[in-house]
Design a protein around this motif. Structure first.
Motif, PDB file in Angstrom:
ATOM      1  N   GLN A  78       0.680  -1.178  -0.052  1.00  0.00           N
ATOM      2  CA  GLN A  78      -0.009  -0.058  -0.050  1.00  0.00           C
ATOM      3  C   GLN A  78       0.865   1.203  -0.006  1.00  0.00           C
ATOM      4  OE1 GLN A  78      -3.114  -1.069  -0.291  1.00  0.00           O
ATOM      5  NE2 GLN A  78      -2.254  -3.006  -0.133  1.00  0.00           N
ATOM      6  N   THR A  79       2.335   1.250   0.212  1.00  0.00           N
ATOM      7  CA  THR A  79       2.874   2.312   0.217  1.00  0.00           C
ATOM      8  C   THR A  79       3.146   2.996  -1.187  1.00  0.00           C
ATOM      9  OG1 THR A  79       4.911   1.247  -0.043  1.00  0.00           O
ATOM     10  CG2 THR A  79       4.174   1.425   2.205  1.00  0.00           C
ATOM     11  N   SER A  80       3.694   4.202  -1.107  1.00  0.00           N
ATOM     12  CA  SER A  80       3.678   4.824  -2.725  1.00  0.00           C
ATOM     13  C   SER A  80       4.968   4.151  -3.067  1.00  0.00           C
ATOM     14  CB  SER A  80       4.142   6.340  -2.378  1.00  0.00           C
ATOM     15  OG  SER A  80       5.018   6.766  -1.537  1.00  0.00           O
ATOM     16  N   ALA A  81       6.102   3.839  -2.298  1.00  0.00           N
ATOM     17  CA  ALA A  81       7.412   3.303  -2.950  1.00  0.00           C
ATOM     18  C   ALA A  81       7.047   1.964  -3.798  1.00  0.00           C
ATOM     19  CB  ALA A  81       8.101   2.859  -1.833  1.00  0.00           C
ATOM     20  N   VAL A  82       6.094   1.144  -3.235  1.00  0.00           N
ATOM     21  CA  VAL A  82       5.621   0.207  -4.329  1.00  0.00           C
ATOM     22  C   VAL A  82       4.659   0.378  -5.324  1.00  0.00           C
ATOM     23  CG1 VAL A  82       4.537  -2.219  -4.013  1.00  0.00           C
ATOM     24  CG2 VAL A  82       6.206  -1.501  -2.096  1.00  0.00           C
ATOM     25  N   ARG A  83       3.997   1.157  -4.919  1.00  0.00           N
ATOM     26  CA  ARG A  83       2.712   1.588  -5.898  1.00  0.00           C
ATOM     27  C   ARG A  83       3.500   2.137  -7.125  1.00  0.00           C
ATOM     28  NH1 ARG A  83      -0.139   3.843  -1.468  1.00  0.00           N
ATOM     29  NH2 ARG A  83       0.268   6.028  -2.610  1.00  0.00           N
ATOM     30  N   ASP A  84       4.344   3.142  -6.956  1.00  0.00           N
ATOM     31  CA  ASP A  84       5.215   3.695  -8.164  1.00  0.00           C
ATOM     32  C   ASP A  84       6.240   2.897  -8.799  1.00  0.00           C
ATOM     33  OD1 ASP A  84       7.247   4.382  -6.713  1.00  0.00           O
ATOM     34  OD2 ASP A  84       6.740   6.419  -5.895  1.00  0.00           O
ATOM     35  N   GLY A  85       6.431   1.885  -8.179  1.00  0.00           N
ATOM     36  CA  GLY A  85       7.594   1.250  -8.834  1.00  0.00           C
ATOM     37  C   GLY A  85       8.946   1.306  -8.287  1.00  0.00           C
ATOM     38  N   SER A  86       9.006   2.278  -7.130  1.00  0.00           N
ATOM     39  CA  SER A  86      10.482   2.250  -6.831  1.00  0.00           C
ATOM     40  C   SER A  86      11.103   1.152  -6.011  1.00  0.00           C
ATOM     41  CB  SER A  86      10.507   3.588  -5.723  1.00  0.00           C
ATOM     42  OG  SER A  86       9.872   4.749  -6.298  1.00  0.00           O
ATOM     43  N   ILE A  87       9.883   0.389  -5.633  1.00  0.00           N
ATOM     44  CA  ILE A  87      10.143  -0.852  -4.741  1.00  0.00           C
ATOM     45  C   ILE A  87       9.487  -2.031  -5.356  1.00  0.00           C
ATOM     46  CG2 ILE A  87      10.373  -2.113  -2.641  1.00  0.00           C
ATOM     47  CD1 ILE A  87      10.801   0.129  -0.936  1.00  0.00           C
ATOM     48  N   GLU A  88      10.218  -3.138  -5.806  1.00  0.00           N
ATOM     49  CA  GLU A  88       9.540  -4.240  -6.210  1.00  0.00           C
ATOM     50  C   GLU A  88       9.492  -5.259  -5.133  1.00  0.00           C
ATOM     51  OE1 GLU A  88      10.739  -7.784  -9.433  1.00  0.00           O
ATOM     52  OE2 GLU A  88      10.801  -5.642 -10.111  1.00  0.00           O
ATOM     53  N   LEU A  89       8.211  -5.902  -4.920  1.00  0.00           N
ATOM     54  CA  LEU A  89       7.941  -6.814  -4.090  1.00  0.00           C
ATOM     55  C   LEU A  89       7.582  -7.927  -4.265  1.00  0.00           C
ATOM     56  CD1 LEU A  89       7.492  -6.933  -0.867  1.00  0.00           C
ATOM     57  CD2 LEU A  89       5.358  -6.105  -1.125  1.00  0.00           C
ATOM     58  N   GLU A  90       8.020  -9.168  -3.909  1.00  0.00           N
ATOM     59  CA  GLU A  90       7.789 -10.620  -3.957  1.00  0.00           C
ATOM     60  C   GLU A  90       7.897 -11.457  -2.896  1.00  0.00           C
ATOM     61  OE1 GLU A  90       9.789 -13.062  -6.629  1.00  0.00           O
ATOM     62  OE2 GLU A  90      11.756 -12.092  -6.168  1.00  0.00           O
TER      63      GLU A  90
END
Length: 208
Positions: A78-90
């Motif tokens: 839900q954070t902006s960093a993940v939403r805007d692609g700055s952080i990729e999460l798996e």
């Protein structure tokens, strides 16, 4: 940490520097007392860009059962960093599941998150032990300078059967999301700084 050997952190430094230059940022060295290192890291991050109020404002620690790996993933998503692609999460499944974060703003740096008992471990790969010219001298230097890397510790562990240096931080499972994000970002910053600071101890050709 995922049992696959990662790129040496010195490779991430070059990509990180280029990204910072593209954003119009400049590097400035400052001289401070070691006990102010954590405060300076927070100030530096705040001066780069605005963050979501939910991530940047201090908040009370989480009450109740505390974080689990699934709830951490949900919150980070839900954070902006993940939403805007700055952080990729798996999520990496297995006997000891973990989260794998690719930090786009830090030269594609990989960070791993695991939960064990009442602790959240946030960890990153540095370089193989074999890349260090004189491990004894390097280890002594790390012990003498570790206070300059706030919230993070350097360790040696086997990754995919290869003895390697890693950097990690830990926090309580009842910590706030803001504190978790700060831990992640601080670790990424410290990996970049450590790669610069300890470059003279590495074999030629592994840094630059």
């Amino acid at each position: 940490m995922k049992s696959v050997l990662q790129r040496s952190s010195t490779q991430h430094v070059r990509a990180f520097r280029e990204r910072m230059r593209e954003q119009g940022l400049v590097k400035k060295d400052v001289w401070i007392r070691p006990e102010h290192a954590a405060e300076l890291a927070a100030i530096e991050k705040a001066m780069r860009e605005a963050r979501d109020p939910a991530e940047s404002n201090p908040s009370e620690d989480v009450k109740g059962p505390g974080w689990t790996l699934p709830t951490i993933r949900h919150a980070l998503a839900q954070t902006s960093a993940v939403r805007d692609g700055s952080i990729e999460l798996e999520t990496i499944e297995g006997a000891e599941p973990s989260l794998h974060l690719v930090m786009r703003e830090y030269g594609e740096l990989s960070i791993f998150i695991a939960v064990g008992g009442e602790q959240i471990i946030v960890e990153a790969f540095l370089w193989p032990l074999a890349q260090v010219r004189d491990p004894a001298a390097f280890n002594a230097h790390v012990l003498a300078t570790h206070k300059l890397l706030p919230l993070s510790t350097i360790a040696i562990q086997s990754i995919a059967g290869v003895p390697s240096y890693t950097m990690f931080g830990s926090l309580d499972t009842h910590s706030s999301l803001a504190n978790l994000m700060f831990e992640i970002e601080t670790l990424a910053e410290n990996v970049i700084q450590a790669s610069d600071a300890y470059a003279p101890y590495l074999d030629a050709g592994t840094h630059g």
